[in-house]
Design an enzyme around this catalytic site. Sequence first.
Site, PDB file in Angstrom:
ATOM      1  N   ARG A  37       0.854  -1.174   0.000  1.00 53.65           N
ATOM      2  CA  ARG A  37       0.000   0.000   0.000  1.00 53.65           C
ATOM      3  C   ARG A  37       0.898   1.234   0.000  1.00 53.65           C
ATOM      4  O   ARG A  37       2.113   1.137   0.091  1.00 53.65           O
ATOM      5  CB  ARG A  37      -0.925   0.010   1.215  1.00 53.65           C
ATOM      6  CG  ARG A  37      -0.186   0.127   2.549  1.00 53.65           C
ATOM      7  CD  ARG A  37      -1.130   0.485   3.677  1.00 53.65           C
ATOM      8  NE  ARG A  37      -0.390   0.825   4.893  1.00 53.65           N
ATOM      9  CZ  ARG A  37      -0.850   1.638   5.825  1.00 53.65           C
ATOM     10  NH1 ARG A  37      -2.020   2.210   5.685  1.00 53.65           N
ATOM     11  NH2 ARG A  37      -0.129   1.909   6.899  1.00 53.65           N
ATOM     12  N   ASN A  75      -4.677   8.322   4.162  1.00 53.32           N
ATOM     13  CA  ASN A  75      -4.612   7.495   5.366  1.00 53.32           C
ATOM     14  C   ASN A  75      -3.155   7.323   5.760  1.00 53.32           C
ATOM     15  O   ASN A  75      -2.342   6.864   4.960  1.00 53.32           O
ATOM     16  CB  ASN A  75      -5.236   6.118   5.102  1.00 53.32           C
ATOM     17  CG  ASN A  75      -5.051   5.185   6.264  1.00 53.32           C
ATOM     18  OD1 ASN A  75      -5.367   5.548   7.395  1.00 53.32           O
ATOM     19  ND2 ASN A  75      -4.528   3.996   6.018  1.00 53.32           N
ATOM     20  N   GLU A  76      -2.825   7.712   6.970  1.00 55.41           N
ATOM     21  CA  GLU A  76      -1.493   7.489   7.527  1.00 55.41           C
ATOM     22  C   GLU A  76      -0.388   7.838   6.517  1.00 55.41           C
ATOM     23  O   GLU A  76       0.359   6.969   6.064  1.00 55.41           O
ATOM     24  CB  GLU A  76      -1.349   6.042   7.988  1.00 55.41           C
ATOM     25  CG  GLU A  76      -2.226   5.713   9.165  1.00 55.41           C
ATOM     26  CD  GLU A  76      -2.156   4.253   9.568  1.00 55.41           C
ATOM     27  OE1 GLU A  76      -1.715   3.432   8.746  1.00 55.41           O
ATOM     28  OE2 GLU A  76      -2.549   3.937  10.700  1.00 55.41           O
ATOM     29  N   GLU A 229      -8.505   5.132  14.630  1.00 53.74           N
ATOM     30  CA  GLU A 229      -8.263   3.695  14.548  1.00 53.74           C
ATOM     31  C   GLU A 229      -7.888   3.131  15.906  1.00 53.74           C
ATOM     32  O   GLU A 229      -7.133   3.732  16.659  1.00 53.74           O
ATOM     33  CB  GLU A 229      -7.080   3.377  13.621  1.00 53.74           C
ATOM     34  CG  GLU A 229      -7.219   3.771  12.202  1.00 53.74           C
ATOM     35  CD  GLU A 229      -5.996   3.330  11.422  1.00 53.74           C
ATOM     36  OE1 GLU A 229      -5.383   2.298  11.796  1.00 53.74           O
ATOM     37  OE2 GLU A 229      -5.641   4.007  10.467  1.00 53.74           O
ATOM     38  N   TRP A 237       0.975  -7.526  13.062  1.00 55.31           N
ATOM     39  CA  TRP A 237       2.301  -7.048  12.670  1.00 55.31           C
ATOM     40  C   TRP A 237       3.315  -7.046  13.809  1.00 55.31           C
ATOM     41  O   TRP A 237       4.414  -6.516  13.662  1.00 55.31           O
ATOM     42  CB  TRP A 237       2.201  -5.637  12.060  1.00 55.31           C
ATOM     43  CG  TRP A 237       1.253  -4.718  12.758  1.00 55.31           C
ATOM     44  CD1 TRP A 237      -0.040  -4.473  12.409  1.00 55.31           C
ATOM     45  CD2 TRP A 237       1.496  -3.918  13.927  1.00 55.31           C
ATOM     46  NE1 TRP A 237      -0.614  -3.578  13.290  1.00 55.31           N
ATOM     47  CE2 TRP A 237       0.308  -3.212  14.236  1.00 55.31           C
ATOM     48  CE3 TRP A 237       2.614  -3.732  14.750  1.00 55.31           C
ATOM     49  CZ2 TRP A 237       0.199  -2.345  15.300  1.00 55.31           C
ATOM     50  CZ3 TRP A 237       2.497  -2.861  15.825  1.00 55.31           C
ATOM     51  CH2 TRP A 237       1.295  -2.187  16.082  1.00 55.31           C
ATOM     52  N   GLU A 277      -4.139  -8.301   5.414  1.00 56.65           N
ATOM     53  CA  GLU A 277      -4.571  -8.039   6.789  1.00 56.65           C
ATOM     54  C   GLU A 277      -5.764  -8.895   7.208  1.00 56.65           C
ATOM     55  O   GLU A 277      -6.582  -8.470   8.014  1.00 56.65           O
ATOM     56  CB  GLU A 277      -4.880  -6.552   6.964  1.00 56.65           C
ATOM     57  CG  GLU A 277      -3.633  -5.697   6.865  1.00 56.65           C
ATOM     58  CD  GLU A 277      -3.861  -4.249   7.234  1.00 56.65           C
ATOM     59  OE1 GLU A 277      -3.082  -3.713   8.031  1.00 56.65           O
ATOM     60  OE2 GLU A 277      -4.835  -3.661   6.718  1.00 56.65           O
ATOM     61  N   LYS A 278      -5.832 -10.114   6.705  1.00 56.77           N
ATOM     62  CA  LYS A 278      -6.965 -10.980   7.051  1.00 56.77           C
ATOM     63  C   LYS A 278      -6.934 -11.459   8.501  1.00 56.77           C
ATOM     64  O   LYS A 278      -7.943 -11.941   9.022  1.00 56.77           O
ATOM     65  CB  LYS A 278      -7.033 -12.173   6.104  1.00 56.77           C
ATOM     66  CG  LYS A 278      -5.795 -13.032   6.034  1.00 56.77           C
ATOM     67  CD  LYS A 278      -5.951 -14.137   4.989  1.00 56.77           C
ATOM     68  CE  LYS A 278      -4.647 -14.899   4.777  1.00 56.77           C
ATOM     69  NZ  LYS A 278      -3.637 -14.049   4.098  1.00 56.77           N
ATOM     70  N   PHE A 279      -5.766 -11.343   9.166  1.00 59.74           N
ATOM     71  CA  PHE A 279      -5.688 -11.710  10.568  1.00 59.74           C
ATOM     72  C   PHE A 279      -5.695 -10.494  11.492  1.00 59.74           C
ATOM     73  O   PHE A 279      -5.570 -10.641  12.706  1.00 59.74           O
ATOM     74  CB  PHE A 279      -4.449 -12.574  10.834  1.00 59.74           C
ATOM     75  CG  PHE A 279      -4.525 -13.915  10.165  1.00 59.74           C
ATOM     76  CD1 PHE A 279      -5.505 -14.824  10.518  1.00 59.74           C
ATOM     77  CD2 PHE A 279      -3.631 -14.256   9.164  1.00 59.74           C
ATOM     78  CE1 PHE A 279      -5.588 -16.054   9.901  1.00 59.74           C
ATOM     79  CE2 PHE A 279      -3.708 -15.483   8.537  1.00 59.74           C
ATOM     80  CZ  PHE A 279      -4.682 -16.390   8.900  1.00 59.74           C
ATOM     81  N   HIS A 280      -5.819  -9.293  10.916  1.00 57.94           N
ATOM     82  CA  HIS A 280      -6.031  -8.099  11.723  1.00 57.94           C
ATOM     83  C   HIS A 280      -7.500  -8.070  12.113  1.00 57.94           C
ATOM     84  O   HIS A 280      -8.382  -8.152  11.272  1.00 57.94           O
ATOM     85  CB  HIS A 280      -5.666  -6.848  10.921  1.00 57.94           C
ATOM     86  CG  HIS A 280      -5.637  -5.590  11.736  1.00 57.94           C
ATOM     87  ND1 HIS A 280      -6.754  -5.069  12.354  1.00 57.94           N
ATOM     88  CD2 HIS A 280      -4.624  -4.737  12.024  1.00 57.94           C
ATOM     89  CE1 HIS A 280      -6.430  -3.957  12.988  1.00 57.94           C
ATOM     90  NE2 HIS A 280      -5.146  -3.738  12.806  1.00 57.94           N
TER      91      HIS A 280
END
Length: 589
Positions: A37, A75-76, A229, A237, A277-280
Amino acid sequence: MGGEVGLGVGQVGGGARVGADEELLVRPAAQLRWGSRQHFSHSSEVYRRYAAAITEDLAARYARHPALTMWHINNEYCTHDWGDQAARTFRRWLRDRHGTLDALNTAWGTDFWGQRYGDWGEVLPPRRAHYLRNAAHVLDFRRYTSDLLLECYRAERDIVRRHTPHLPATTNFMPFWSGQDGWAWAAEEDVVSVGVYPDPRDPGGGRYNAMIGDLSRSEAGGPPWMGMEQAAGAVDWRGVDHPKPYGLDRLWALQSVAHGADAVCYFQWRQSCQGAEKFHSGTLGHADERGRVFRETVRIGEDLARLGPRVAGGRVTTDVVVLHDRDSWWAGDQEGALSRHVDQAGIVRAWHGALFDAHLPASFAHPHHDLTGHRLVVVPHLYLLDDTAIDNLVAYVRGGGTLVCGFLTGVADRDDRVSPGGLDAQLRTLLGIDRVREWWPLYDGEHVDCGAFRGTLWSEELAPADGAEIEAAYRGGELDGLPAVLRNGRARYLSPLPEPAALRGLLATAAREAGVRPVLDALPADVEAVRRGELLFLLHHGTAPVTVPLPGRHRDLLTDTVVEGTLKLDRYGVAGLEEHAADVPEEHP
């Protein structure tokens, strides 16, 4: 694309995620390719043109949509660029800052190693080199990077403002990421927003969350800020990513409200089934509505609905202020530093954490800000201080303020030029230091004996000025008998970093002498007390039940019960208290 959810006390907003590796800005690696990203160049005119066109279309389409509450720009912001386009815009930025090549050469000290520039075309970004790069060159590039990203934000913000002048615009910060000058960015936002991710396995996670709330509120200038957020559960991470124990998400969400937030938002709404980010975690995770995380998020929403009418827009006032400046951070984080263990973010966290443990709420300020409204100013570590900042500190103490200053502060000027005597002359006079004879950095895990406490990280060979009082001295070794803590009137200087309990005690003593008291006396160690507006928040950061002495009579808005004398808080318990008058019997004719 992941969704977003906001639970607002005042306004609601969206969520995003945690940021990138800030080490890239210090040590540029090989060319990065597409595939993650934030793959854009802030200096590219092509990128800016397309970004503006997309923003224009979005703003025109949704300007009158009844659900539109706020614009979240990008974003960020965290990209870096050392390419040829960046070289051109870097030269433009340097011309604006320095004016002439002679001024640039003077500011960067290019006579050293024969680095003088004879033509603007010779100036490049500080790319990878075979040995140490010019620290002033790198410092200016970090300033430039923050400014260029801010240009991108302003360009898109101005477009949406033209279409919807009645709606606020923001972009969320990554707190204590060094790539943005938060003070400069906050001045360009309608609402300051931030993403905050304390580690649920860190015993100091609540301290960190409090620090981010205090910094965000202070960057906003006092008005409420928003938590753009946070994670409802685990992130993805840290290497080993634990979920939050039951009750901890609620505690930290309401802690943000206590520290001035008017919105508490999450990344992400529905947990992604694919992608990076499927485990976020999301508020609606892989366990769907039956999951613990979703049920706890619903409870937080109910809590915010109870608190909102009483707390939205309320301010937090403090008598203690911590000075923090990215310019100093950037300058101190250089390849030729005396110790790579000296990290401004870590030192600030230690000092703010000591205040937290002493039950002393604090705000943050830039060294140029007006300090007169605070009884105690603490400067954990500001390697770089310009003349305006030093004049400000001197005037504050002469005006009756109390100052506690940490090591390696005021060593260099705005161009990273070391001051004669090892410290700015005005600052040496203020702190009772004749000169810094030598710096003695410590290895990780090494300690120095300072009598009543042990010092860590750093030590200094100080020659005290006449009239200065040595409150603590080094014992043994090369520094035996020399000052570890020096006092000159209302100003103190700490040349090591004391261990946590000792730092807490030193700051508590200075606060007491300055007339600063905790919000409540006799608080249990794990309980935090914060006043926001008319409300008193009590937040229990431990797991064993505790009883809190409570003067007066209060109503807990979260339970709608009246408490008097004491209040019991269970594991990760929170109370939002308003003063409640004793019931008065009705009068009958």
